[in-house]
Motif scaffolding. Structure first.
Motif, PDB file in Angstrom:
ATOM      1  N   GLN A 188       0.821  -1.214   0.000  1.00 16.92           N
ATOM      2  CA  GLN A 188       0.000   0.000   0.000  1.00 16.92           C
ATOM      3  C   GLN A 188       0.856   1.266   0.000  1.00 16.92           C
ATOM      4  OE1 GLN A 188      -3.298  -0.524  -0.309  1.00 16.92           O
ATOM      5  NE2 GLN A 188      -2.755  -2.701  -0.225  1.00 16.92           N
ATOM      6  N   LEU A 189       2.168   1.118  -0.004  1.00 15.08           N
ATOM      7  CA  LEU A 189       3.054   2.279   0.084  1.00 15.08           C
ATOM      8  C   LEU A 189       2.813   3.298  -1.024  1.00 15.08           C
ATOM      9  CD1 LEU A 189       5.434   3.595   1.581  1.00 15.08           C
ATOM     10  CD2 LEU A 189       6.980   2.320   0.088  1.00 15.08           C
ATOM     11  N   PRO A 190       2.679   2.904  -2.299  1.00 13.98           N
ATOM     12  CA  PRO A 190       2.407   3.928  -3.320  1.00 13.98           C
ATOM     13  C   PRO A 190       1.111   4.684  -3.081  1.00 13.98           C
ATOM     14  CG  PRO A 190       3.118   1.880  -4.335  1.00 13.98           C
ATOM     15  CD  PRO A 190       2.878   1.580  -2.894  1.00 13.98           C
ATOM     16  N   VAL A 191       0.070   3.995  -2.584  1.00 11.89           N
ATOM     17  CA  VAL A 191      -1.207   4.654  -2.312  1.00 11.89           C
ATOM     18  C   VAL A 191      -1.046   5.684  -1.204  1.00 11.89           C
ATOM     19  CG1 VAL A 191      -3.562   4.292  -1.491  1.00 11.89           C
ATOM     20  CG2 VAL A 191      -2.550   2.676  -3.103  1.00 11.89           C
ATOM     21  N   ILE A 192      -0.383   5.291  -0.121  1.00 18.54           N
ATOM     22  CA  ILE A 192      -0.233   6.190   1.035  1.00 18.54           C
ATOM     23  C   ILE A 192       0.617   7.399   0.670  1.00 18.54           C
ATOM     24  CG2 ILE A 192       0.682   6.378   3.379  1.00 18.54           C
ATOM     25  CD1 ILE A 192       0.028   3.411   3.737  1.00 18.54           C
ATOM     26  N   MET A 193       1.767   7.165   0.028  1.00 20.76           N
ATOM     27  CA  MET A 193       2.666   8.268  -0.273  1.00 20.76           C
ATOM     28  C   MET A 193       2.067   9.203  -1.319  1.00 20.76           C
ATOM     29  SD  MET A 193       4.951   7.702   1.876  1.00 20.76           S
ATOM     30  CE  MET A 193       5.950   9.108   1.424  1.00 20.76           C
ATOM     31  N   THR A 194       1.329   8.654  -2.267  1.00 19.89           N
ATOM     32  CA  THR A 194       0.698   9.512  -3.277  1.00 19.89           C
ATOM     33  C   THR A 194      -0.395  10.370  -2.656  1.00 19.89           C
ATOM     34  OG1 THR A 194       1.152   7.806  -4.938  1.00 19.89           O
ATOM     35  CG2 THR A 194      -0.403   9.540  -5.528  1.00 19.89           C
ATOM     36  N   LEU A 195      -1.152   9.805  -1.728  1.00 22.51           N
ATOM     37  CA  LEU A 195      -2.167  10.590  -1.031  1.00 22.51           C
ATOM     38  C   LEU A 195      -1.526  11.693  -0.194  1.00 22.51           C
ATOM     39  CD1 LEU A 195      -4.759   7.903   0.115  1.00 22.51           C
ATOM     40  CD2 LEU A 195      -5.088   9.710  -1.576  1.00 22.51           C
ATOM     41  N   LEU A 196      -0.409  11.374   0.461  1.00 25.28           N
ATOM     42  CA  LEU A 196       0.303  12.398   1.239  1.00 25.28           C
ATOM     43  C   LEU A 196       0.810  13.510   0.326  1.00 25.28           C
ATOM     44  CD1 LEU A 196       2.334  10.217   3.776  1.00 25.28           C
ATOM     45  CD2 LEU A 196       0.276  11.560   4.215  1.00 25.28           C
ATOM     46  N   ALA A 197       1.301  13.128  -0.842  1.00 26.08           N
ATOM     47  CA  ALA A 197       1.738  14.147  -1.808  1.00 26.08           C
ATOM     48  C   ALA A 197       0.551  14.951  -2.321  1.00 26.08           C
ATOM     49  CB  ALA A 197       2.479  13.483  -2.965  1.00 26.08           C
ATOM     50  N   ARG A 198      -0.587  14.292  -2.435  1.00 19.21           N
ATOM     51  CA  ARG A 198      -1.792  14.974  -2.938  1.00 19.21           C
ATOM     52  C   ARG A 198      -2.239  16.088  -1.995  1.00 19.21           C
ATOM     53  NH1 ARG A 198      -5.186  17.594  -4.274  1.00 19.21           N
ATOM     54  NH2 ARG A 198      -7.063  17.243  -5.519  1.00 19.21           N
ATOM     55  N   VAL A 199      -2.106  15.863  -0.675  1.00 19.90           N
ATOM     56  CA  VAL A 199      -2.539  16.874   0.302  1.00 19.90           C
ATOM     57  C   VAL A 199      -1.385  17.775   0.733  1.00 19.90           C
ATOM     58  CG1 VAL A 199      -4.404  15.421   1.134  1.00 19.90           C
ATOM     59  CG2 VAL A 199      -2.180  15.302   2.253  1.00 19.90           C
ATOM     60  N   GLY A 200      -0.205  17.577   0.166  1.00 22.64           N
ATOM     61  CA  GLY A 200       0.921  18.455   0.466  1.00 22.64           C
ATOM     62  C   GLY A 200       1.752  18.075   1.664  1.00 22.64           C
ATOM     63  N   LEU A 201       1.524  16.884   2.253  1.00 21.34           N
ATOM     64  CA  LEU A 201       2.304  16.455   3.413  1.00 21.34           C
ATOM     65  C   LEU A 201       3.603  15.765   3.022  1.00 21.34           C
ATOM     66  CD1 LEU A 201      -0.538  15.085   5.740  1.00 21.34           C
ATOM     67  CD2 LEU A 201       0.596  17.323   5.811  1.00 21.34           C
ATOM     68  N   ALA A 202       3.774  15.462   1.757  1.00 20.86           N
ATOM     69  CA  ALA A 202       5.010  14.844   1.266  1.00 20.86           C
ATOM     70  C   ALA A 202       5.270  15.358  -0.141  1.00 20.86           C
ATOM     71  CB  ALA A 202       4.901  13.322   1.263  1.00 20.86           C
ATOM     72  N   THR A 203       6.547  15.391  -0.504  1.00 21.87           N
ATOM     73  CA  THR A 203       6.947  15.844  -1.837  1.00 21.87           C
ATOM     74  C   THR A 203       7.886  14.822  -2.455  1.00 21.87           C
ATOM     75  OG1 THR A 203       8.852  17.080  -0.990  1.00 21.87           O
ATOM     76  CG2 THR A 203       6.739  18.258  -1.151  1.00 21.87           C
ATOM     77  N   SER A 204       7.940  14.813  -3.756  1.00 17.84           N
ATOM     78  CA  SER A 204       8.830  13.886  -4.450  1.00 17.84           C
ATOM     79  C   SER A 204      10.297  14.198  -4.136  1.00 17.84           C
ATOM     80  CB  SER A 204       8.586  13.956  -5.957  1.00 17.84           C
ATOM     81  OG  SER A 204       8.798  15.281  -6.437  1.00 17.84           O
ATOM     82  N   LYS A 205      10.634  15.496  -4.052  1.00 15.08           N
ATOM     83  CA  LYS A 205      12.010  15.852  -3.719  1.00 15.08           C
ATOM     84  C   LYS A 205      12.380  15.413  -2.306  1.00 15.08           C
ATOM     85  CE  LYS A 205      12.339  19.854  -6.818  1.00 15.08           C
ATOM     86  NZ  LYS A 205      12.580  21.324  -6.909  1.00 15.08           N
ATOM     87  N   GLY A 206      11.436  15.572  -1.370  1.00 13.87           N
ATOM     88  CA  GLY A 206      11.701  15.154   0.001  1.00 13.87           C
ATOM     89  C   GLY A 206      11.871  13.649   0.116  1.00 13.87           C
ATOM     90  N   MET A 207      11.039  12.897  -0.595  1.00  6.34           N
ATOM     91  CA  MET A 207      11.168  11.442  -0.560  1.00  6.34           C
ATOM     92  C   MET A 207      12.472  10.991  -1.211  1.00  6.34           C
ATOM     93  SD  MET A 207       7.344   9.882  -1.175  1.00  6.34           S
ATOM     94  CE  MET A 207       6.899  10.937  -2.565  1.00  6.34           C
ATOM     95  N   ALA A 208      12.865  11.658  -2.295  1.00  6.33           N
ATOM     96  CA  ALA A 208      14.123  11.291  -2.951  1.00  6.33           C
ATOM     97  C   ALA A 208      15.323  11.628  -2.074  1.00  6.33           C
ATOM     98  CB  ALA A 208      14.220  12.010  -4.293  1.00  6.33           C
TER      99      ALA A 208
END
Length: 285
Positions: A188-208
């Motif tokens: 479920q990791l892609p679902v959770i992280m994408t939802l967090l990115a959707r609401v602004g709680l996570a970013t692709s740069k931060g995850m990288a």
């Protein structure tokens, strides 16, 4: 009386109506689960045989003597309560789409059109990814785990006692469910992280940027939730790392779409304000 739909209806709905709606959705979910549990309990023995098949295949291929492999129980009620757990697990898995549909029916009236189109795929992907993780355990991971631990059997002789596997029914089921849930939740990791990115709680740069810390955390998680052998730990850690990279890619896609979604929000709010000023309430589409 003016009829409203979508987010406007959700905003005007009183708290008591929300609670009544939530109770109805929970009753549908719990009722479906209980009904399916009764059906699955009738077939619990067959479901358990299906779950035990990976162990049977390895043992039948690996034993050189004529003594067939078996599962044992050391408590009078052990098999019965194991079948109860099997029935509950099967019922929860079968009812998962019903749970997700009830969740969608509860939250959908309060979402904008683009939010519905963004949220719906995640609900559809959740059971699919869980099934993929469980299938990976059943067909690949668990047979490797069994072969690893079966290698510790000894035939004895020359004054030494043999060491042979006598697997308890409840312990086998607990191990299988532990691995299935661990892999299913990790997928479920892609679902959770994408939802967090959707609401602004996570970013692709931060995850990288935190990739190396994530990799360390993944191996710690794999060491906790898998048997203490390198094969099963690597089998869980490597897919999670791949899923983490997929999450970064999905977050980039979401970030590119976010400005358009924010513009749609402002446009919808402007339509609402305009409708309220001229005495009418626009309907969401």
């Amino acid at each position: 009386m003016t009829t409203v739909t979508g987010a406007t209806e959700d905003k005007k709905m009183p708290l008591l109506d929300h609670l009544i709606e939530l109770r109805q959705r929970m009753l549908w979910s719990v009722g479906s689960l209980l009904l399916m549990f009764l059906v699955c309990f009738f077939f619990a023995e067959y479901v358990f045989d299906f779950l035990a098949q990976p162990l049977a295949d390895v043992l039948l291929d690996g034993r050189e003597d004529s003594r067939p492999p078996r599962l044992i129980f050391t408590n009078l009620t052990e098999v019965f309560f194991t079948y109860v757990k099997v029935a509950f697990f099967a019922a929860a898995f079968i009812c998962c789409p019903i749970f997700l549909v009830q969740l969608w029916l509860f939250v959908a009236p309060g979402l904008y059109k683009h939010e519905k189109s963004a949220f719906a795929p995640f609900l559809a992907a959740t059971p699919v990814l869980f099934f993929v993780g469980g299938s990976l355990v059943y067909f690949i991971i668990f047979p490797l785990v069994v072969e690893f631990f079966i290698a510790f059997e000894t035939t004895g002789g020359n004054g030494n006692l043999p060491i042979e596997l006598e697997q308890r029914v409840s312990e086998y089921f607990s191990l299988m469910m532990k691995l299935i849930f661990a892999f299913g939740l990790c997928f479920q990791l892609p679902v959770i992280m994408t939802l967090l990115a959707r609401v602004g709680l996570a970013t692709s740069k931060g995850m990288a940027a935190k990739r190396k810390y994530a990799i360390v955390g993944v191996f710690i998680f794999a060491a906790i939730f898998t048997p203490p052998d390198p094969i099963s730990q690597l089998s869980l850690a490597i897919p999670i790392i791949i899923l983490y990279e997929i999450s970064i890619y999905m977050a980039k896609i979401v970030e590119k779409r976010r400005p358009k979604d924010e513009y749609d929000d402002l446009d919808d709010d402007a339509d609402e304000d305009g409708g309220e000023e001229d005495g009418t309430t626009p309907a969401k589409t």
